[in-house]
Design an enzyme around this catalytic site. Structure first.
Site, PDB file in Angstrom:
ATOM      1  N   ARG A  15     -65.995 102.350   9.784  1.00 41.12           N
ATOM      2  CA  ARG A  15     -66.906 102.424  10.934  1.00 41.12           C
ATOM      3  C   ARG A  15     -68.241 101.750  10.645  1.00 41.12           C
ATOM      4  O   ARG A  15     -68.752 100.995  11.470  1.00 41.12           O
ATOM      5  CB  ARG A  15     -67.167 103.890  11.324  1.00 41.12           C
ATOM      6  CG  ARG A  15     -65.895 104.611  11.694  1.00 41.12           C
ATOM      7  CD  ARG A  15     -66.186 105.950  12.336  1.00 41.12           C
ATOM      8  NE  ARG A  15     -65.025 106.824  12.230  1.00 41.12           N
ATOM      9  CZ  ARG A  15     -64.715 107.757  13.109  1.00 41.12           C
ATOM     10  NH1 ARG A  15     -65.459 107.957  14.154  1.00 41.12           N
ATOM     11  NH2 ARG A  15     -63.647 108.513  12.930  1.00 41.12           N
ATOM     12  N   ASP A  18     -50.951 105.145   7.899  1.00 34.69           N
ATOM     13  CA  ASP A  18     -51.090 104.048   8.878  1.00 34.69           C
ATOM     14  C   ASP A  18     -51.813 102.759   8.461  1.00 34.69           C
ATOM     15  O   ASP A  18     -51.200 101.698   8.307  1.00 34.69           O
ATOM     16  CB  ASP A  18     -51.704 104.581  10.200  1.00 34.69           C
ATOM     17  CG  ASP A  18     -52.951 105.454  10.013  1.00 34.69           C
ATOM     18  OD1 ASP A  18     -53.476 105.491   8.903  1.00 34.69           O
ATOM     19  OD2 ASP A  18     -53.391 106.075  11.006  1.00 34.69           O
ATOM     20  N   GLU A  48     -55.092 104.078  19.981  1.00 34.70           N
ATOM     21  CA  GLU A  48     -53.924 103.373  19.429  1.00 34.70           C
ATOM     22  C   GLU A  48     -52.946 102.831  20.471  1.00 34.70           C
ATOM     23  O   GLU A  48     -52.375 101.734  20.293  1.00 34.70           O
ATOM     24  CB  GLU A  48     -53.168 104.279  18.436  1.00 34.70           C
ATOM     25  CG  GLU A  48     -53.926 104.580  17.153  1.00 34.70           C
ATOM     26  CD  GLU A  48     -55.046 105.606  17.302  1.00 34.70           C
ATOM     27  OE1 GLU A  48     -55.055 106.307  18.338  1.00 34.70           O
ATOM     28  OE2 GLU A  48     -55.909 105.706  16.415  1.00 34.70           O
TER      29      GLU A  48
END
Ligand code: DMJ
Length: 643
Positions: free
Chosen positions: A272, A401, A535
């Site tokens: 981030r 992921d 997503e």
């Protein structure tokens, strides 16, 4: 026992009376009047004792006291060549004359000591008169001075490097009025999210849109690091919200400070903050973002000080002490966390000419390459002390992921030169397809989770990003299976769309099952929430870019409307607790990734492909676009400072 009279007098002062926040525990910091009085009494008694002891001692012992290092004070520049004799610090010339001089000196000293005591007493009285707030303000001013000094030290200019070709950073206006309108709607939603954060949560990490105040979680530590500002910058930029972008830049310049005693998630801060700052730098060319990214990266480096070089999940930005999440299997680090640093760290080395970042992530890769993998699958847990896998649990959703995503993107980001990364990606995806991907009875393709030799037929919202990843990796795939992977991407997009379509709110649940008669539906109450995640929309956008099938824009528009209808409140956007309920309750959190990812992918979906073209830009896992680096290989030779 040492009495004050035996202390060296020239340097002695009453002990400093520190009544600031650090002198007392918090609950005692506010002194009541009677306490102040007692303190003053003790102080005066103590000073009287000093004087008494000094005046009543015999002369000889006073002289002895002066011997304790006071020679210079008494006769500063002694010259023994003139026939004098140094007796324990005193020079004896003519006795009578010297005695007189001694008396004068003593008198002078006494006056000095008296004046010092009075001054200290005055200072103490002044301190006691001040309120707690005033004392705290003084401390804060001192602190600010130190921070400013540190800032000056940290803001060294970085070596100039050739900027990669920055194509398509402010275009994409669609010709079709209907699509333009949709794109404007998304921009309006961004403005609503930003303006409310600006008004009610400014500087906090996130916003509570219903309580209308700041919000934070442990991933950001206990400091106000303005996560939403940093995460949102590039979205503001590409939407042409330049005033808002400048406000964000100003806050970052003046307030974003990493010298805080705060324990943060290495992964979250990387994707981030470092990702957001780097993207803002590349888009706008403003040096401040690059400098801040590099400062922050320096604070993350101590996390890599483990026996294996696999970083801790968390690090204290001030002390550099790292540790892992208590819930992770056997003290392990998490695959999706230590495996999602590569893109940002390669860029950091590129921009600074310092190989340290690149070496850290390449070390992780080399270590993973050497390890045995059960069924070719990467378990989610790895112990950073022993270098052994923890629990054998493999997932393309949470915990796993973005590790797979970053293998593919490392290859793309290197202008397809990093073939080692591509090979690791191809191997991993083959194993995933073989062991984790299945078709449900109703014909929906899903990606399950592997838990100790058993396939759990459950898919998370997080896993839905994989549709886009398969499409993105289609070109360049082994045995030219591009068509196959594009098809797989489309099937995952379809399944994830079903998970939205089968709810009351037309928003997807956090996890959904493919067991028995249940298909793409959440079963457990605690899996029915939607927290503004990106997503599914991310996958729609990649599928749109590669196929231009209008259904992806249609699905994206359905999601936009559902978010606007059910998640929008007057103070921003909130997650909802149950997507199957017609009167859902809010979770009262506007996640920073809603501005960084969800709204950005929607905006791109309704833009032309010349906005951030995928041949030139690679999006990090938080949707921060980083330019492709045309490197000769993975040794970063594109940067002259590095050669
Ligand atoms: C984001 O912070 C990133 O996409 C991350 O990789 C996982 N998921 C959240 C949003 O859902």
């Amino acid at each position: 026992m040492t009495t004050p009279a035996l202390l060296p007098l020239s340097g002695w002062r009453p002990p400093p009376l520190n009544l600031g926040a650090s002198a007392f525990p918090h609950h005692r910091a506010t002194l009541r009047l009677s306490e102040k009085f007692i303190l003053l009494l003790i102080l005066s008694a103590f000073i009287t004792l000093c004087f008494g002891a000094f005046f009543f001692l015999p002369d000889s012992s006073k002289h002895k006291r002066f011997d304790l290092g006071l020679e210079d004070v008494l006769i500063p520049h002694v010259d023994t060549s003139k026939g004098g004799k140094n007796l324990g610090g005193f020079l004896i010339h003519g006795q009578g004359h010297d005695e007189h001089r001694h008396r004068e000196e003593e008198e002078r000293l006494r006056n000095k000591i008296r004046a010092d005591h009075e001054k200290a007493l005055e200072e103490a009285k002044e301190k006691l008169k001040k309120s707690r707030d005033e004392i705290q303000a003084e401390i804060q001013t001192e602190k600010n001075k130190v921070v400013q000094e540190l800032k000056k030290k940290d803001s060294k200019p970085l070596p100039p490097v050739p900027l990669p070709n920055l194509i398509g950073i402010n275009s994409g206006e669609p010709a079709d009025p209907d699509i333009r309108e949709k794109r404007n709607k998304v921009k309006e939603m961004m403005k609503h999210a930003w303006d409310n954060y600006r008004q009610y949560g400014w500087g906090h990490n996130e916003l509570k849109p219903i309580a209308r105040k700041g919000h934070s979680t442990n991933i950001f530590g206990n400091s106000q690091m303005g996560a939403t500002i940093v995460d949102a910058l590039d979205t503001l930029y590409i939407m042409g919200l330049h005033d808002e972008f400048r406000e964000g830049q100003e806050w970052i310049d003046k307030n974003l400070d990493f010298s805080v005693n705060s324990e943060v998630s290495v992964f979250e801060v990387n994707i981030r903050f470092i990702g957001g700052l780097l993207a803002a730098y590349y888009l706008s060319g403003q040096e401040v973002f690059k400098i801040k990214a590099v400062q922050l990266a320096g604070k993350l480096l101590p996390a890599f000080n483990t026996p294996t070089g696999i970083p801790w999940a968390m690090v204290n930005l001030k002390s550099g002490v790292g540790r892992n999440w208590g819930w992770a299997s056997a003290g392990s680090s998490i695959l999706a966390e230590f495996g999602t640093l590569h893109m940002e760290f390669v860029h950091l080395s590129y921009l600074t000419g310092d190989p340290v970042y690149y070496n850290k992530v390449m070390h992780i890769r080399k270590l993973l390459q050497k390890m045995d993998r059960p069924n070719g699958l990467y378990p989610n847990y790895l112990n950073p002390r022993t270098g052994r896998w923890g629990q054998h649990h493999t997932s393309v959703g949470g915990l796993g992921d973005s590790f797979y995503e970053y293998l593919l993107k490392a290859w793309l980001m290197s202008d397809k030169m990093d073939t080692e990364a591509r090979k690791m990606y191809d191997d991993a995806i083959e194993a995933i397809e073989k062991h984790l991907i299945r078709k449900s009875n109703g014909g929906l393709t899903f990606i399950g989770e592997w838990k100790n030799g058993h396939l759990e037929r459950k898919m998370g919202h997080l896993t839905c990003f994989a549709g886009g990843m398969f499409a993105l990796g289609a070109d360049g795939s082994r045995d030219d299976k591009a068509g196959h992977y594009l098809q797989l991407g489309a099937e995952i997009a379809h399944t994830c769309h079903e998970s939205y379509d089968r709810t009351t709110l037309k928003l997807g649940p956090e996890a959904f099952k493919f067991d028995g008669g249940v298909e793409a539906v959440a079963v457990r109450q605690n899996e029915k929430y939607y927290i503004l995640r990106p997503e599914v929309i991310e996958t729609y956008w990649y599928m749109w870019r590669f196929t231009h099938d209008p259904k992806y824009r249609q699905w994206g528009w359905e999601a936009t409307q559902a978010i606007d209808k059910y998640c929008r409140v007057s103070g921003g956007f909130s997650g909802v607790k149950d997507v199957y309920s017609s009167s859902p309750t809010y979770d009262d959190v506007q996640q920073s990734f809603f501005l960084a990812e969800t709204l950005k992918y929607l905006y791109l979906l309704f833009s032309n492909d010349d906005l951030l073209p995928l041949d030139n830009w690679v999006f990090n896992t938080e949707a921060h676009p980083l330019p492709v680096l045309h490197l000769a290989n993975t040794t970063l030779s594109g940067n002259p400072a590095y050669r």
